[in-house]
Design a protein around this motif. Structure first.
Motif, short mmCIF file in Angstrom:
data_model
loop_
_atom_site.label_atom_id
_atom_site.label_comp_id
_atom_site.label_asym_id
_atom_site.label_seq_id
_atom_site.Cartn_x
_atom_site.Cartn_y
_atom_site.Cartn_z
N ASN A 50 0.82 -1.22 0.00
CA ASN A 50 0.00 0.00 0.00
C ASN A 50 0.84 1.26 0.00
O ASN A 50 0.52 2.24 0.68
N LYS A 51 1.90 1.24 -0.77
CA LYS A 51 2.78 2.38 -0.86
C LYS A 51 2.95 2.78 -2.33
O LYS A 51 2.65 2.02 -3.23
N CYS A 52 3.45 3.98 -2.53
CA CYS A 52 3.75 4.46 -3.87
C CYS A 52 5.22 4.20 -4.16
O CYS A 52 6.10 4.61 -3.39
N MET A 53 5.47 3.52 -5.25
CA MET A 53 6.85 3.33 -5.71
C MET A 53 6.99 4.02 -7.06
O MET A 53 6.04 4.07 -7.84
N ALA A 54 8.18 4.51 -7.32
CA ALA A 54 8.36 5.31 -8.52
C ALA A 54 9.71 5.08 -9.16
O ALA A 54 10.67 4.64 -8.51
N TRP A 55 9.76 5.39 -10.43
CA TRP A 55 11.02 5.51 -11.16
C TRP A 55 11.22 7.01 -11.39
O TRP A 55 10.33 7.70 -11.89
N VAL A 56 12.41 7.44 -11.04
CA VAL A 56 12.79 8.84 -11.18
C VAL A 56 14.11 8.88 -11.93
O VAL A 56 14.96 8.02 -11.72
N ARG A 57 14.29 9.84 -12.81
CA ARG A 57 15.54 9.90 -13.54
C ARG A 57 16.17 11.28 -13.42
O ARG A 57 15.49 12.28 -13.16
N GLN A 58 17.48 11.27 -13.61
CA GLN A 58 18.23 12.53 -13.60
C GLN A 58 19.22 12.52 -14.74
O GLN A 58 20.17 11.72 -14.75
N ALA A 59 18.99 13.39 -15.69
CA ALA A 59 19.90 13.53 -16.82
C ALA A 59 21.04 14.47 -16.45
O ALA A 59 20.89 15.30 -15.54
N PRO A 60 22.15 14.38 -17.14
CA PRO A 60 23.28 15.26 -16.83
C PRO A 60 22.90 16.73 -16.89
O PRO A 60 22.31 17.18 -17.87
N GLY A 61 23.19 17.45 -15.83
CA GLY A 61 22.91 18.87 -15.79
C GLY A 61 21.46 19.24 -15.58
O GLY A 61 21.11 20.43 -15.67
N LYS A 62 20.63 18.26 -15.31
CA LYS A 62 19.20 18.53 -15.14
C LYS A 62 18.73 18.05 -13.77
O LYS A 62 19.40 17.27 -13.10
N GLU A 63 17.56 18.53 -13.37
CA GLU A 63 16.98 18.10 -12.11
C GLU A 63 16.33 16.73 -12.26
O GLU A 63 15.99 16.31 -13.37
N ARG A 64 16.15 16.08 -11.13
CA ARG A 64 15.46 14.81 -11.15
C ARG A 64 14.01 15.01 -11.57
O ARG A 64 13.38 16.01 -11.22
N GLU A 65 13.49 14.04 -12.32
CA GLU A 65 12.09 14.11 -12.73
C GLU A 65 11.45 12.74 -12.57
O GLU A 65 12.08 11.71 -12.81
N ALA A 66 10.20 12.75 -12.19
CA ALA A 66 9.46 11.50 -12.06
C ALA A 66 9.13 10.95 -13.44
O ALA A 66 8.66 11.68 -14.32
N VAL A 67 9.39 9.67 -13.61
CA VAL A 67 9.10 8.99 -14.87
C VAL A 67 7.74 8.31 -14.80
O VAL A 67 6.89 8.50 -15.65
N ALA A 68 7.55 7.52 -13.76
CA ALA A 68 6.31 6.77 -13.59
C ALA A 68 6.22 6.30 -12.14
O ALA A 68 7.25 6.13 -11.48
N SER A 69 5.00 6.09 -11.67
CA SER A 69 4.78 5.59 -10.33
C SER A 69 3.72 4.50 -10.36
O SER A 69 2.91 4.42 -11.28
N ILE A 70 3.74 3.69 -9.31
CA ILE A 70 2.76 2.63 -9.18
C ILE A 70 2.35 2.51 -7.72
O ILE A 70 3.19 2.59 -6.82
N TYR A 71 1.06 2.36 -7.49
CA TYR A 71 0.54 2.17 -6.15
C TYR A 71 0.47 0.67 -5.91
O TYR A 71 -0.30 -0.04 -6.58
N THR A 72 1.27 0.19 -4.98
CA THR A 72 1.46 -1.25 -4.85
C THR A 72 0.20 -2.00 -4.43
O THR A 72 0.08 -3.19 -4.65
N ALA A 73 -0.76 -1.29 -3.81
CA ALA A 73 -1.96 -1.99 -3.35
C ALA A 73 -2.81 -2.50 -4.51
O ALA A 73 -3.29 -3.64 -4.49
N PHE A 74 -2.95 -1.67 -5.54
CA PHE A 74 -3.85 -2.03 -6.64
C PHE A 74 -3.16 -2.07 -8.00
O PHE A 74 -3.80 -2.42 -8.99
N GLY A 75 -1.90 -1.67 -8.04
CA GLY A 75 -1.22 -1.64 -9.33
C GLY A 75 -1.58 -0.44 -10.17
O GLY A 75 -1.30 -0.42 -11.38
N THR A 76 -2.17 0.56 -9.58
CA THR A 76 -2.52 1.78 -10.31
C THR A 76 -1.25 2.48 -10.75
O THR A 76 -0.32 2.64 -9.97
N THR A 77 -1.22 2.89 -12.01
CA THR A 77 0.00 3.48 -12.56
C THR A 77 -0.20 4.93 -12.97
O THR A 77 -1.31 5.37 -13.28
N TYR A 78 0.91 5.64 -12.97
CA TYR A 78 0.93 7.05 -13.33
C TYR A 78 2.18 7.28 -14.18
O TYR A 78 3.23 6.71 -13.90
#
Length: 126
Positions: free
Chosen positions: A31-59
Motif C-alpha cells: 500500500n505504498k507508492c513506488m516510482a522511477w525517477v531519472r536525472q539527466a546530466p545537468g538537469k533536475e530529477r524528474e518522475a518517470v512513472a509511479s505505481i501504487y502497490t496496493a492495486f497496481g494503479t499506474t501514473y
C-alpha cells in the motif's frame, strides 16, 4: 534497514529497449507508492512513472506515456520499468524510490519519496 536495489541499466542505440528492475527490502512496501525517477546530466530529477502497490494503479509523465511501462512483480516488492523506443534524451541515471503513502496526486512529487536506490545508468546513443 530499507534497501532499494536497481538493475538493468546499460547502453543501447536509439529505438532500442531496456528493462529496469527494483527490489525493495526492509520496509513494509504494501500500500505504498513506488516510482522511477531519472536525472539527466545537468538537469533536475524528474518522475518517470509511479505505481501504487496496493492495486497496481499506474501514473506516467506525459513524455514517457506509451513508451515506458511500469509494473510490479508477483511478489510486489519488485518493480519494473520497461522502456521501449528509447531516445538519446532518455539518457539518465534512473532511480527507484519508495514513499510512505499512496500515490494519488503526489505521484510525481519527489519530496514524497523517502527511500531511494543508488541508481542505474541508462545511455542511449543516436
Amino acid at each position: 534497514q530499507v534497501r532499494l536495489v536497481e538493475s538493468g541499466g546499460g547502453s543501447v542505440q536509439a529505438g532500442g529497449s531496456l528493462r529496469l528492475s527494483c527490489v525493495a527490502s526492509g520496509y513494509p512496501w504494501n500500500n505504498k507508492c513506488m516510482a522511477w525517477v531519472r536525472q539527466a546530466p545537468g538537469k533536475e530529477r524528474e518522475a518517470v512513472a509511479s505505481i501504487y502497490t496496493a492495486f497496481g494503479t499506474t501514473y506516467y509523465a506525459d513524455s514517457m506515456r506509451g513508451r515506458f511501462t511500469i509494473s510490479q512483480g508477483n511478489a510486489k516488492n519488485t518493480m519494473y520499468l520497461q522502456m521501449n523506443s528509447l531516445k538519446p534524451e532518455d539518457t539518465a541515471v534512473y532511480y527507484c524510490a519508495l514513499a510512505e503513502t499512496s500515490c494519488g496526486s503526489s505521484w510525481s512529487d519527489l519530496t514524497a519519496f523517502v527511500y531511494w536506490g543508488q541508481g542505474t545508468q541508462v545511455t542511449v546513443s543516436s
